[in-house]
Scaffold this motif. Structure first.
Motif, PDB file in Angstrom:
ATOM      1  N   ALA A  12      14.100 -35.784 -12.115  1.00  0.00           N
ATOM      2  CA  ALA A  12      12.379 -35.903 -12.178  1.00  0.00           C
ATOM      3  C   ALA A  12      12.109 -34.843 -10.833  1.00  0.00           C
ATOM      4  O   ALA A  12      12.549 -35.215  -9.818  1.00  0.00           O
ATOM      5  N   VAL A  13      10.760 -34.351 -11.041  1.00  0.00           N
ATOM      6  CA  VAL A  13      10.290 -33.737  -9.795  1.00  0.00           C
ATOM      7  C   VAL A  13       8.742 -33.993  -9.829  1.00  0.00           C
ATOM      8  O   VAL A  13       8.265 -33.930 -10.873  1.00  0.00           O
ATOM      9  N   VAL A  14       8.244 -34.395  -8.671  1.00  0.00           N
ATOM     10  CA  VAL A  14       6.979 -34.614  -8.559  1.00  0.00           C
ATOM     11  C   VAL A  14       6.226 -33.591  -7.579  1.00  0.00           C
ATOM     12  O   VAL A  14       6.415 -33.307  -6.410  1.00  0.00           O
ATOM     13  N   LEU A  15       5.130 -32.859  -8.496  1.00  0.00           N
ATOM     14  CA  LEU A  15       4.565 -31.876  -7.572  1.00  0.00           C
ATOM     15  C   LEU A  15       2.958 -32.364  -7.387  1.00  0.00           C
ATOM     16  O   LEU A  15       2.302 -32.701  -8.341  1.00  0.00           O
ATOM     17  N   ASP A  16       2.489 -32.443  -6.297  1.00  0.00           N
ATOM     18  CA  ASP A  16       1.388 -32.733  -5.711  1.00  0.00           C
ATOM     19  C   ASP A  16       0.426 -31.641  -5.700  1.00  0.00           C
ATOM     20  O   ASP A  16       0.552 -30.612  -5.049  1.00  0.00           O
ATOM     21  N   LEU A  17      -0.653 -31.787  -6.729  1.00  0.00           N
ATOM     22  CA  LEU A  17      -1.596 -30.510  -6.676  1.00  0.00           C
ATOM     23  C   LEU A  17      -2.935 -30.786  -6.103  1.00  0.00           C
ATOM     24  O   LEU A  17      -4.156 -30.090  -6.365  1.00  0.00           O
ATOM     25  N   HIS A  18      -3.026 -31.829  -5.223  1.00  0.00           N
ATOM     26  CA  HIS A  18      -4.468 -32.320  -4.646  1.00  0.00           C
ATOM     27  C   HIS A  18      -4.798 -30.899  -3.817  1.00  0.00           C
ATOM     28  O   HIS A  18      -5.906 -30.690  -3.457  1.00  0.00           O
ATOM     29  N   GLY A  19      -3.980 -30.173  -2.969  1.00  0.00           N
ATOM     30  CA  GLY A  19      -3.875 -29.232  -2.297  1.00  0.00           C
ATOM     31  C   GLY A  19      -4.264 -27.841  -2.914  1.00  0.00           C
ATOM     32  O   GLY A  19      -4.372 -26.818  -2.402  1.00  0.00           O
ATOM     33  N   GLY A  20      -4.164 -27.838  -4.102  1.00  0.00           N
ATOM     34  CA  GLY A  20      -4.446 -26.641  -4.934  1.00  0.00           C
ATOM     35  C   GLY A  20      -3.277 -26.153  -6.009  1.00  0.00           C
ATOM     36  O   GLY A  20      -2.377 -26.783  -5.738  1.00  0.00           O
ATOM     37  N   LEU A  21      -3.609 -25.365  -7.025  1.00  0.00           N
ATOM     38  CA  LEU A  21      -2.740 -24.883  -7.896  1.00  0.00           C
ATOM     39  C   LEU A  21      -2.288 -23.426  -7.370  1.00  0.00           C
ATOM     40  O   LEU A  21      -2.601 -22.389  -7.233  1.00  0.00           O
ATOM     41  N   ASP A  22      -0.670 -23.616  -7.135  1.00  0.00           N
ATOM     42  CA  ASP A  22       0.116 -22.294  -6.725  1.00  0.00           C
ATOM     43  C   ASP A  22       0.949 -22.212  -8.062  1.00  0.00           C
ATOM     44  O   ASP A  22       1.887 -22.818  -8.121  1.00  0.00           O
ATOM     45  N   PRO A  50      -9.610 -28.637  -6.953  1.00  0.00           N
ATOM     46  CA  PRO A  50      -8.652 -28.703  -5.606  1.00  0.00           C
ATOM     47  C   PRO A  50      -9.098 -27.192  -4.932  1.00  0.00           C
ATOM     48  O   PRO A  50      -9.619 -26.438  -5.666  1.00  0.00           O
ATOM     49  N   PRO A  51      -8.834 -27.112  -3.565  1.00  0.00           N
ATOM     50  CA  PRO A  51      -9.244 -25.694  -3.019  1.00  0.00           C
ATOM     51  C   PRO A  51      -8.361 -24.619  -3.679  1.00  0.00           C
ATOM     52  O   PRO A  51      -7.271 -25.103  -4.209  1.00  0.00           O
ATOM     53  N   VAL A  52      -8.759 -23.476  -3.573  1.00  0.00           N
ATOM     54  CA  VAL A  52      -8.129 -22.336  -3.907  1.00  0.00           C
ATOM     55  C   VAL A  52      -7.086 -21.642  -2.744  1.00  0.00           C
ATOM     56  O   VAL A  52      -7.509 -21.617  -1.718  1.00  0.00           O
ATOM     57  N   PRO A  53      -5.937 -21.453  -3.242  1.00  0.00           N
ATOM     58  CA  PRO A  53      -4.851 -20.970  -2.420  1.00  0.00           C
ATOM     59  C   PRO A  53      -5.644 -19.618  -1.734  1.00  0.00           C
ATOM     60  O   PRO A  53      -5.981 -18.762  -2.255  1.00  0.00           O
ATOM     61  N   GLU A  54      -5.409 -19.466  -0.431  1.00  0.00           N
ATOM     62  CA  GLU A  54      -6.028 -18.344   0.142  1.00  0.00           C
ATOM     63  C   GLU A  54      -5.443 -16.982   0.041  1.00  0.00           C
ATOM     64  O   GLU A  54      -5.954 -16.171   0.025  1.00  0.00           O
ATOM     65  N   ARG A  55      -4.136 -17.197  -0.652  1.00  0.00           N
ATOM     66  CA  ARG A  55      -3.236 -15.806  -0.724  1.00  0.00           C
ATOM     67  C   ARG A  55      -3.814 -15.391  -2.217  1.00  0.00           C
ATOM     68  O   ARG A  55      -3.361 -13.961  -2.517  1.00  0.00           O
ATOM     69  N   LEU A  56      -4.624 -15.896  -2.853  1.00  0.00           N
ATOM     70  CA  LEU A  56      -5.125 -15.488  -4.078  1.00  0.00           C
ATOM     71  C   LEU A  56      -6.335 -14.580  -3.838  1.00  0.00           C
ATOM     72  O   LEU A  56      -6.852 -13.937  -4.596  1.00  0.00           O
ATOM     73  N   VAL A  57      -7.078 -14.425  -2.570  1.00  0.00           N
ATOM     74  CA  VAL A  57      -8.202 -13.778  -2.480  1.00  0.00           C
ATOM     75  C   VAL A  57      -7.870 -12.155  -1.827  1.00  0.00           C
ATOM     76  O   VAL A  57      -6.866 -12.305  -1.014  1.00  0.00           O
ATOM     77  N   ILE A  58      -8.569 -11.553  -2.406  1.00  0.00           N
ATOM     78  CA  ILE A  58      -8.294 -10.087  -2.429  1.00  0.00           C
ATOM     79  C   ILE A  58      -9.533  -9.391  -1.637  1.00  0.00           C
ATOM     80  O   ILE A  58     -10.456  -9.586  -2.132  1.00  0.00           O
ATOM     81  N   PRO A  59      -9.608  -9.035  -0.487  1.00  0.00           N
ATOM     82  CA  PRO A  59     -10.450  -8.303   0.195  1.00  0.00           C
ATOM     83  C   PRO A  59     -11.075  -7.218  -0.580  1.00  0.00           C
ATOM     84  O   PRO A  59     -10.314  -6.543  -1.291  1.00  0.00           O
ATOM     85  N   PRO A  60     -12.553  -6.997  -0.454  1.00  0.00           N
ATOM     86  CA  PRO A  60     -13.459  -7.826   0.391  1.00  0.00           C
ATOM     87  C   PRO A  60     -13.958  -9.010  -0.257  1.00  0.00           C
ATOM     88  O   PRO A  60     -15.213  -9.556   0.251  1.00  0.00           O
ATOM     89  N   HIS A  61     -13.531  -9.511  -1.240  1.00  0.00           N
ATOM     90  CA  HIS A  61     -14.095 -10.633  -2.039  1.00  0.00           C
ATOM     91  C   HIS A  61     -13.860 -11.905  -1.263  1.00  0.00           C
ATOM     92  O   HIS A  61     -13.043 -12.270  -0.633  1.00  0.00           O
TER      93      HIS A  61
END
Length: 229
Positions: A12-22, A50-61
């Motif tokens: 069994a593996v538990v993944l907490d997604l409160h911090g966002g989906l990666d 949940p919040p969006v992971p920052e690494r999904l942001v592509i400048p200048p957006h």
């Protein structure tokens, strides 16, 4: 940090997604689950995003431009709740593996016990099946034959070691130095190692039976690069 656990497997593996989906972490977590096991997703309340992971942001957006499409797709994919969840119970599994694993084990043992060196490459889809087969093959090698199993980390070789029932793991540095002559050297999760390191292993053990096993696609490393090189 989940990437450092590649090669391990669990009921069994538990993944907490409160911090966002990666998506990468979700894929890695799914790969940890043994057949018949469960991946449990801990989600925020319905309707909460949940919040969006920052690494999904592509400048200048800005981060606000990413949207919630990935999260909405995950919610659509998940089955609807059906009351109390069923308990996660240990699974009874055969130690013999699949017919394909049996064929692989037989071929490896035949090659490894034939006089003279050889090089074998084992490619497989994502999952612990190839590592389990390596361990089953190693378990059939007579104890008097000098054998070593290696990988980028000891954890990456955990499944093969468990199925072999033997303490065969040797760190890469010790093997690159040559040391005692080996008749058999097995490298699991080979795509996670630089090609130059694999070439150095071959040069350090020119007369041994060598076996490189890897996932050709997935999260263990650049499996396609390994295949092409």
């Amino acid at each position: 940090a989940a990437g450092r656990m590649l090669g391990a497997d669990f009921d069994a593996v538990v993944l907490d997604l409160h911090g966002g989906l990666d998506a990468d972490v979700l894929g890695v977590a799914a790969g940890f689950v043994r057949g018949g096991g469960a991946l449990l997703l801990r989600l925020p309340p319905a309707g909460a995003v949940p919040p969006v992971p920052e690494r999904l942001v592509i400048p200048p957006h800005p981060i606000s431009a990413v949207g919630r499409r990935a999260w909405a797709r995950l919610e659509r994919w998940l089955p609807a709740p059906t009351g109390e969840p069923a308990p996660v119970l240990p699974q009874l599994r055969s130690a013999l593996g699949t017919s394909e694993q049996t064929q692989l084990v037989d071929r490896l043992v035949t090659r490894w016990t034939t006089p003279g060196g050889s090089v074998s490459v084992v490619l497989a889809a994502r999952g612990p099946g190839k590592s389990a087969a390596l361990g089953l093959a190693l378990a059939r090698i007579p104890p008097g034959i000098p054998v070593a199993l290696t990988a980028g980390t000891a954890r990456a070789a955990e499944t093969a070691l468990r199925f072999s029932g033997r303490a065969l793991f040797r760190p890469l540095d010790a093997l690159l130095d040559g040391g005692e002559p080996l008749e058999l050297l097995v490298v699991d999760e080979a795509a996670r190692l630089p090609v130059a390191t694999l070439q150095a292993l071959v040069a350090a053990h020119p007369s041994a039976h060598l076996a490189f096993a890897t996932t050709s696609e997935g999260y263990e490393g650049t499996g396609r690069g390994f295949v092409l090189r």
